[in-house]
Design a protein around this motif. Structure first.
Motif, PDB file in Angstrom:
ATOM      1  N   ASP A 163       1.064   4.176   5.215  1.00  0.00           N
ATOM      2  CA  ASP A 163       0.051   3.688   6.150  1.00  0.00           C
ATOM      3  C   ASP A 163      -1.123   3.137   5.356  1.00  0.00           C
ATOM      4  O   ASP A 163      -1.848   3.888   4.701  1.00  0.00           O
ATOM      5  CB  ASP A 163      -0.395   4.836   7.060  1.00  0.00           C
ATOM      6  N   ARG A 164      -1.315   1.827   5.417  1.00  0.00           N
ATOM      7  CA  ARG A 164      -2.356   1.207   4.590  1.00  0.00           C
ATOM      8  C   ARG A 164      -3.754   1.658   4.984  1.00  0.00           C
ATOM      9  O   ARG A 164      -4.644   1.727   4.140  1.00  0.00           O
ATOM     10  CB  ARG A 164      -2.237  -0.312   4.595  1.00  0.00           C
ATOM     11  N   HIS A 165      -3.971   2.006   6.246  1.00  0.00           N
ATOM     12  CA  HIS A 165      -5.298   2.470   6.676  1.00  0.00           C
ATOM     13  C   HIS A 165      -5.611   3.845   6.085  1.00  0.00           C
ATOM     14  O   HIS A 165      -6.729   4.087   5.635  1.00  0.00           O
ATOM     15  CB  HIS A 165      -5.394   2.515   8.201  1.00  0.00           C
ATOM     16  N   LYS A 215      -4.186   5.100   3.345  1.00  0.00           N
ATOM     17  CA  LYS A 215      -4.346   4.892   1.904  1.00  0.00           C
ATOM     18  C   LYS A 215      -5.727   4.331   1.584  1.00  0.00           C
ATOM     19  O   LYS A 215      -6.402   4.805   0.665  1.00  0.00           O
ATOM     20  CB  LYS A 215      -3.259   3.952   1.382  1.00  0.00           C
ATOM     21  N   GLN A 216      -6.180   3.350   2.359  1.00  0.00           N
ATOM     22  CA  GLN A 216      -7.498   2.752   2.118  1.00  0.00           C
ATOM     23  C   GLN A 216      -8.613   3.776   2.311  1.00  0.00           C
ATOM     24  O   GLN A 216      -9.564   3.823   1.542  1.00  0.00           O
ATOM     25  CB  GLN A 216      -7.721   1.553   3.044  1.00  0.00           C
TER      26      GLN A 216
END
Length: 160
Positions: free
Chosen positions: A60-62, A64-65
């Motif tokens: 999940d890029r969100h 991770k960010q």
């Protein structure tokens, strides 16, 4: 303005300033506490010497960010092996085998994988002398990493 400390959610609160600068000010309710930025810098330094592996669900890029932004974890030190109930994580045992005990954090996202996958992650961690950590959903990953940081940094401060 004043309130009773039982209404405070934490020991530090940031309030916004209009017009900036500054954009915000950290209010401390106990002396000697670090600002959120100072705390992030300490966490980033601690996480810089560690590899983090998440197993389960889809990356999940969100999330991770958020981990990169709030904990200072470098993208180079964070890996995510995707896996679902009907699709086992590939090469999870060999990936964990390649991690270093004492400087690696493995987290299984148990709500997104089958029992056989979570068990294989647990067994691989035990064989590699790496602590097996788990959360039910990826949304709990950042909180778990913060908890690990707090616990380990307290233990490290006892052994200078």
């Amino acid at each position: 303005m004043g309130t009773d400390s039982t209404f405070w959610e934490s020991d530090v609160v940031e309030i916004g300033c209009a017009p900036p600068p500054p954009g915000s000010i950290a209010l401390h309710f106990r002396p000697g506490l670090p600002t959120p930025q100072e705390r992030r810098e300490v966490m980033a330094k601690w996480f810089a010497s560690r590899k983090i592996l998440a197993v389960g669900g889809q990356a999940d890029r969100h999330i991770k960010q958020s981990i990169f932004d709030n904990l200072g974890v470098s993208p180079d030190n964070f890996s995510w092996i995707s896996s679902e109930y009907n699709k086992k994580a590939s090469n999870v045992g060999s990936v964990i085998k390649g991690l270093q005990a004492g400087s690696s954090i493995v987290v299984c996202i148990t709500g997104k994988v089958g029992h056989s996958t979570s068990r294989s992650v647990e067994v691989a961690c035990r064989k590699g002398s790496i602590a097996y950590n788990y959360v039910e959903f990826a949304s709990g990953l950042q909180d778990l990493l913060e908890e690990i940081f707090e616990t380990q940094s307290q233990l490290e401060s006892l052994n200078p």
